[in-house]
Scaffold this motif. Sequence first.
Motif, mmCIF file in Angstrom:
data_model
loop_
_atom_site.group_PDB
_atom_site.id
_atom_site.type_symbol
_atom_site.label_atom_id
_atom_site.label_comp_id
_atom_site.label_asym_id
_atom_site.label_seq_id
_atom_site.Cartn_x
_atom_site.Cartn_y
_atom_site.Cartn_z
ATOM 1 N N GLY A 98 -2.579 8.453 0.285
ATOM 2 C CA GLY A 98 -1.912 7.057 1.756
ATOM 3 C C GLY A 98 -3.006 6.117 2.236
ATOM 4 O O GLY A 98 -2.769 5.777 3.039
ATOM 5 N N THR A 148 8.026 19.553 -6.435
ATOM 6 C CA THR A 148 8.437 19.948 -5.051
ATOM 7 C C THR A 148 7.856 21.375 -4.792
ATOM 8 O O THR A 148 7.214 22.253 -4.438
ATOM 9 C CB THR A 148 9.239 19.251 -3.944
ATOM 10 O OG1 THR A 148 9.511 18.221 -4.292
ATOM 11 C CG2 THR A 148 9.222 19.947 -2.785
ATOM 12 N N ARG A 208 1.420 6.061 6.495
ATOM 13 C CA ARG A 208 2.335 5.497 5.260
ATOM 14 C C ARG A 208 2.348 7.582 4.632
ATOM 15 O O ARG A 208 3.629 6.588 3.972
ATOM 16 C CB ARG A 208 0.303 5.405 4.464
ATOM 17 C CG ARG A 208 0.929 3.472 4.963
ATOM 18 C CD ARG A 208 -0.786 3.505 3.906
ATOM 19 N NE ARG A 208 -1.276 2.328 4.422
ATOM 20 C CZ ARG A 208 -2.478 1.664 4.057
ATOM 21 N NH1 ARG A 208 -3.525 2.591 3.100
ATOM 22 N NH2 ARG A 208 -3.163 0.088 4.379
ATOM 23 N N VAL A 209 2.290 7.966 5.761
ATOM 24 C CA VAL A 209 1.425 9.397 4.272
ATOM 25 C C VAL A 209 2.976 10.145 4.706
ATOM 26 O O VAL A 209 4.508 10.584 4.334
ATOM 27 C CB VAL A 209 0.764 10.415 4.374
ATOM 28 C CG1 VAL A 209 1.114 12.250 4.461
ATOM 29 C CG2 VAL A 209 -0.480 9.757 3.998
ATOM 30 N N ARG A 248 6.712 8.671 3.373
ATOM 31 C CA ARG A 248 7.470 8.904 2.092
ATOM 32 C C ARG A 248 8.576 10.275 2.294
ATOM 33 O O ARG A 248 8.220 11.195 3.194
ATOM 34 C CB ARG A 248 6.086 9.959 1.512
ATOM 35 C CG ARG A 248 5.195 9.166 1.133
ATOM 36 C CD ARG A 248 3.424 9.040 0.364
ATOM 37 N NE ARG A 248 2.245 8.606 -0.206
ATOM 38 C CZ ARG A 248 2.105 8.841 -0.619
ATOM 39 N NH1 ARG A 248 1.394 10.880 -0.803
ATOM 40 N NH2 ARG A 248 0.793 8.457 -0.877
ATOM 41 N N PRO A 249 9.325 9.970 0.896
ATOM 42 C CA PRO A 249 10.548 11.563 1.700
ATOM 43 C C PRO A 249 9.726 13.137 0.888
ATOM 44 O O PRO A 249 8.982 13.168 0.834
ATOM 45 C CB PRO A 249 11.072 10.838 -0.531
ATOM 46 C CG PRO A 249 10.552 9.457 -0.424
ATOM 47 C CD PRO A 249 8.597 9.654 -0.159
ATOM 48 N N MET A 290 7.806 14.463 2.729
ATOM 49 C CA MET A 290 6.652 14.292 3.461
ATOM 50 C C MET A 290 6.470 14.752 5.087
ATOM 51 O O MET A 290 7.047 14.661 5.424
ATOM 52 C CB MET A 290 6.014 13.469 3.924
ATOM 53 C CG MET A 290 4.574 13.843 4.244
ATOM 54 S SD MET A 290 3.475 15.441 3.014
ATOM 55 C CE MET A 290 2.981 14.062 1.646
#
Length: 198
Positions: free
Chosen positions: A12, A66, A139-140, A143-144, A146
């Motif tokens: 990130g 994932t 930012r992190v 994320r999709p 996360m």
Amino acid sequence: MTVILGLTGSIGMGKSTVARMFEEEGVPLFDADAVVHQLQGPEGELVAAIEARFPGTTDDKGVNRTALAERVLAEPEALQNLEGLIHPAVARERRAFLARHGEAPLVVLDIPLLFEKGGAGQVNKVAVVSAPGPVQRERVLARPGMTLAKFCQILALQLPDEEKRARADFVIPTGGSLDETRAKVREIIACLASPPNP
């Protein structure tokens, strides 16, 4: 002689954006993450070995990152087994990249875990991409897929940002504007790629 600059930074921090900036300035870039994606993608060299070691983590699109992350992040031994497959293949690709660009005054090796995995000894200089903690977190978590728990797990595997900055030859800030970041990238290129004064 080619100067090898290791580019690193925690999750990130904006490392991918900075790597693209080096590329846009004409500096050859080796992107370790992109190589891993290729090795784990459809028909990738490592797919069969990863499926054999971690059954159910691949499909017709290659490695399901994932599913694989869920399998290895909480288990140090499993992560070590995975790295034993990935690191030699990436090292081979990196050697080929360096051979192809042996005439360039400067090349960048984008290596996320440069310090953590002992890669600092393979480069001449190190640049760390850094942003303030709240910016990184925002930012992190955007994320999709996360989660805060996953973010904390990843951070636990990475050297703290403060320590990375202390060990770097250059720090590239990404908490401000893109223009400020690009100016720092250009400053580093001018410093490392310019021929020395006679």
